[in-house]
Design an enzyme around this catalytic site. Structure first.
Site, PDB file in Angstrom:
ATOM      1  N   ASN A 164     105.883   1.760  76.525  1.00  0.00           N
ATOM      2  CA  ASN A 164     104.857   2.677  77.023  1.00  0.00           C
ATOM      3  C   ASN A 164     103.915   1.901  77.926  1.00  0.00           C
ATOM      4  OD1 ASN A 164     105.296   5.310  75.410  1.00  0.00           O
ATOM      5  ND2 ASN A 164     105.397   3.704  73.838  1.00  0.00           N
ATOM      6  N   GLU A 165     104.174   1.992  79.219  1.00  0.00           N
ATOM      7  CA  GLU A 165     103.438   1.211  80.203  1.00  0.00           C
ATOM      8  C   GLU A 165     102.048   1.796  80.448  1.00  0.00           C
ATOM      9  OE1 GLU A 165     104.596  -1.536  81.026  1.00  0.00           O
ATOM     10  OE2 GLU A 165     106.707  -1.514  81.564  1.00  0.00           O
TER      11      GLU A 165
END
Length: 644
Positions: A164-165
């Site tokens: 999850n950037e």
């Protein structure tokens, strides 16, 4: 097992999530493994499954190793465990060297009694059309089992959890994501270059992570310290996804000392609680104050101290000028142009002893270029000043040679044989096999022995060229080829008895007055760390052996750092200045390592060549000394003495 730095009530003014700091990665990993084992056992007593959320990467390796030990030595069963992994690269074949399926099998699943049908990992082989439905099913399966009991997380350099950037929302679902450039750059070492790193991955969503009953985020190593601070002390923001854990009722950050370095209670403890102002803490506080205010140390005032939370120090040991003068003198006494000690001189204010005037010096270099990159100026000065300098290259460094470079050398040798009528069948076989393999090599394949021999030989020839350039005789150059490194892959074996014994034997043979070793510990699982552990363990053993008492007590250990980082100025105990000519000479020494020039295999996120990184780091150290009020030098190499 107590934490290294107490989590006082006052520290909670800064830390917005429970945080535990342990002395090193080994202890931190055991703490987490013990908690996981306890949860598994408690579920077994209730005759219920234990749902674990697991992560990959270097951080959890120690946890998995300890869980395997508990399984084998203490009888912990994993038959009631159902494991859901956070993520997987896409596309990715499960048997690839880079697959998280393979990682989990090698690190944990193959060594415990978990049922294969209970191991769930995102599928990197799906067609894109099937990914969305797979992701929905993945989350549904977790919910069907009652949710995750314990979620283990690492943290990316940009704050990502799972994949999850930055930009991921708190309600994001399991999905296909585009990987951030910094994430791909960090993984480029494992993939032998950025161009081989997948651009996408499947990741468990943040919403599912936050619904876990218990979450532990582990961060290990100095390179994680800044993002750790932002996650723990900063605002909750989608730009630092790990900060969402501040809102989880049962989340804890588990850190080692290095990853906690930027936290307020560690970096500036006087802002948190009453301090015991010893010499080291005073130097740290005063140099930090001078740097933040952009003032030389001797120009700091009582008001500067009071305005920045250091009034207690002035009250106890002031006035400010007396404190300033003591710190200034400490800084001044670190500077020396004689890293081996200056003969016939008063050495009471110098970092090294004057006697013996000619010292036996042993420089340990983890890879065949760390010596010249990290301490090239000091290396040359020790030789120029008449010391008996030995260099020990601890590993072959063969995986850092590109396939193209190896193929070029293979073509050269076979062409040389043909042109001049040489007919050495054994050599010819090695090079023909290497050429054939490299021309058809797949990304997931590890190098065959012949290729590793060629790549290792390239590094040996470059290291010898550097030593000759410096003036070191061939008899003083030692190629150790420590076995832990020789896997042919990025992942190495743990430090073993043979590695330690080889190190013991070499030190015992030379009986040095000085040892230099790499203290580059940004990655707690990296080659530099393992090489340093070998040196430290060897010295501990030698120190205990009565046969070595006549020389080991006089052997000093100095630690240097590599091209990516430098010691904080308050830590530096020996600063070796370099003139412009010496900087240029060091650059030429680095140029001897042609295989590491231009297209470096493990470039990371820094596109500069090694000589550029080294020069910038050395110049920055000199500039910092100058800004603190010390003389102006072109460049400085820095060292910390380690008491073993």
């Amino acid at each position: 097992m107590s934490v290294l730095i107490p989590d006082s009530e006052l520290s909670k003014r800064f830390e917005k999530v429970p945080t535990e700091i342990y002395p090193n990665s080994g202890i931190a990993s055991k703490v987490v493994a013990i908690e996981i084992a306890q949860i598994i056992r408690s579920k077994q007593m209730l005759n219920k499954p234990c749902i674990l959320g697991l992560s990959t990467g270097s951080t959890p390796k120690g946890v998995y190793k300890e869980l395997v030990r508990i399984h084998k030595e203490e009888g912990l069963s994993f038959k009631n465990v159902i494991a859901f992994n956070l993520d997987e690269y896409y596309p990715m074949q499960p048997d690839s060297l880079h697959s998280y399926v393979r990682f989990m099998k090698e690190q944990l699943f193959n060594h415990v009694d978990i049922l294969p049908d209970n191991c769930y990992i995102p599928d990197g082989t799906l067609s894109k059309e099937r990914i969305a439905s797979f992701c929905r099913d993945y989350e549904s399966r977790i919910e069907m089992h009652g949710g995750i009991d314990f979620q283990l997380l690492g943290i990316g350099g940009n704050g990502h959890i799972g994949f999850n950037e930055p930009g991921s929302t708190s309600n994001s679902k399991t999905r296909l994501v585009a990987l951030d450039h910094s994430t791909r750059a960090a993984a480029s070492q494992e993939f032998n270059g950025l161009h081989n790193v997948p651009r996408t991955a499947i990741t468990l969503g943040i919403s599912a992570i936050l619904h876990a009953k218990r979450v532990v985020l582990m961060a290990l190593g100095e390179h994680k310290s800044r993002i750790v601070k932002a996650s723990i002390e900063g605002l909750v923001t989608e730009y630092v996804p790990a900060s969402y854990l501040q809102n989880h009722p049962h989340a804890t950050f588990i850190l080692d000392e290095a990853s906690a370095a930027e936290l307020t209670r560690v970096k500036t403890p006087w802002l948190v609680d009453t301090c015991i102002w010893d010499k080291k803490l005073i130097k740290k506080a005063v140099t930090g104050l001078a740097i933040s205010l952009k003032k030389p140390v001797l120009k700091l005032t009582d008001k500067d101290y009071n305005d920045n939370g250091m009034g207690e120090l002035v009250a106890q040991q002031g006035p400010a000028y007396d404190i300033n003068l003591d710190v200034f003198n400490q800084l001044q006494h670190t500077i020396t142009g004689w890293p081996g000690g200056k003969p016939n001189a008063d050495d009471s204010m110098r970092p090294e002893r004057a006697l013996p005037a000619v010292k036996r010096v042993l420089i340990f270099s983890p890879h065949p270029d760390d010596d010249i990159i990290s301490m090239g100026g000091t290396f040359m000065r020790l030789q120029d000043q008449g010391h008996d300098v030995h260099v020990a290259y601890q590993t072959s460094g063969n995986i850092a040679v590109s396939d193209e470079e190896a193929l070029r050398y293979a073509d050269f040798v076979t062409g040389f044989d043909q042109k001049f009528g040489l007919n050495n069948s054994e050599i010819d076989t090695i090079y023909q096999n290497a050429r054939a393999f490299l021309k058809n090599k797949k990304q997931s394949e590890k190098d065959i022995d012949e290729v590793r021999q060629i790549k290792g030989l390239i590094r040996v020839s470059e290291a010898k060229a550097t030593c000759r350039f410096v003036g070191i005789p061939d008899s003083n150059v030692h190629f150790m080829n420590l076995p832990f490194y020789e896997t042919g892959m990025i992942q190495k074996k743990p430090l073993g008895e043979e590695d330690i014994q080889l190190t013991v034997d070499l030190i015992k043979q030379i009986k040095p007055h000085q040892i230099y070793a790499a203290g580059d510990l940004a990655d707690p699982h990296g080659t530099h760390k393992v090489c340093l552990d070998a040196v430290l363990e060897a010295l501990r053993r030698l120190k205990k052996d009565p046969e070595n008492q006549d020389w080991i007590k006089d052997c000093w250990l100095w630690l240097y750092r590599g091209a990516w980082q430098e010691w904080d100025v308050y830590q530096i105990e020996m600063a070796v200045p370099m003139s412009p000519d010496q900087v240029l000479r060091k650059r030429y020494g680095i140029f001897k390592h042609q295989s590491q020039k231009d297209g470096v295999v493990f470039q990371g996120s820094d596109s500069r060549e090694f000589w550029q990184r080294a020069e910038e780091r050395n110049k920055a150290t000199a500039d910092l000394y100058n800004k603190l009020g010390l003389p102006e030098y072109e460049a400085i190499e820095a060292f910390v003495r380690y008491i073993y």
